[in-house]
Scaffold this active site. Sequence first.
Site, PDB file in Angstrom:
ATOM      1  N   SER A  34       0.860  -1.178   0.000  1.00  0.00           N
ATOM      2  CA  SER A  34       0.000   0.000   0.000  1.00  0.00           C
ATOM      3  C   SER A  34       0.892   1.222   0.000  1.00  0.00           C
ATOM      4  O   SER A  34       2.095   1.132   0.301  1.00  0.00           O
ATOM      5  CB  SER A  34      -0.883  -0.021   1.256  1.00  0.00           C
ATOM      6  OG  SER A  34      -1.368   1.262   1.584  1.00  0.00           O
TER       7      SER A  34
ATOM      8  N   TYR B  28      -2.270  -1.154  10.474  1.00  0.00           N
ATOM      9  CA  TYR B  28      -2.265  -1.407   9.027  1.00  0.00           C
ATOM     10  C   TYR B  28      -0.962  -0.918   8.413  1.00  0.00           C
ATOM     11  O   TYR B  28      -0.310  -1.637   7.637  1.00  0.00           O
ATOM     12  CB  TYR B  28      -3.456  -0.710   8.377  1.00  0.00           C
ATOM     13  CG  TYR B  28      -3.571  -0.950   6.889  1.00  0.00           C
ATOM     14  CD1 TYR B  28      -4.117  -2.139   6.404  1.00  0.00           C
ATOM     15  CD2 TYR B  28      -3.144   0.003   5.968  1.00  0.00           C
ATOM     16  CE1 TYR B  28      -4.228  -2.368   5.039  1.00  0.00           C
ATOM     17  CE2 TYR B  28      -3.248  -0.214   4.608  1.00  0.00           C
ATOM     18  CZ  TYR B  28      -3.795  -1.398   4.147  1.00  0.00           C
ATOM     19  OH  TYR B  28      -3.894  -1.623   2.784  1.00  0.00           O
TER      20      TYR B  28
END
Length: 263
Positions: A146, A159
């Site tokens: 990401s 995350y």
Amino acid sequence: MSENLFDLTGQVAVVTGASRGLGQYFSRALGRAGAKLIVTSRKAGDCDAFVEELAGMGITAHALTLDVRDEKSITAFGPAADAVYGKVDILVNNAGCNIRKPALEVTWEDWNTILDTNLRGAFFVAQTIARGMITRGYGRIINVGSVTSVCGSAGLGPYGASRGGIKQLTMSLADDWGPHGVTVNVLAPGWFKTSQNRVMYEDEGWVQYLVERIPLKRPGAPNDLDGAVVFLASEASRYVTGQTILIDGGISVGNTRALVKKS
């Protein structure tokens, strides 16, 4: 070898977390490039409709169950995947999850769920698939990261830790398995609308704020990822390993235009 470096005909690709979202986009792109597919989901049957859709596109696909948080499921998966078509050439380690919370509200359970799925699971899935790749002397592993692999973001502590960990893990695995003909890279999307974040895209003010920060002035569209995943899966990337490829419209460069206007 095909003269087309992006041709995946004869290759077999595993895409984890393919019951929805980016996993399905990656699968379609690899299938259109010629790969046979093994698509996975945590619950049996969740990929059956997708396999039928792929068949309608002329893409050969088979569904397997894989729970990336379960050791026994992962251990059994490597041999099961090899048995479908006789080999696995490409792994797209896509299965993941997120729990968006302010850091002071994150629980032990939140942390374990995210890290077990996004980091521990990714490592052990790569390990079980890499055994066959190393034996055959060839493999392409694509760990899905990401923009938070390289940038911090409020509300995404666990995350971001998992995605930053994927970047570091990928470099280690690239060094470990490179001598055996296996490349390992990170494909790191920026802001794409998925089932995990679709509620945010219902807020027009937030979308406008996001677009202002992206140099290309729009969120990502699913087909913006096609070229990158096929590149990393193909012979075109044969001398690329340990890298993080950001597909983010430039948001990771840092938008300083607002500061310039104020100065």
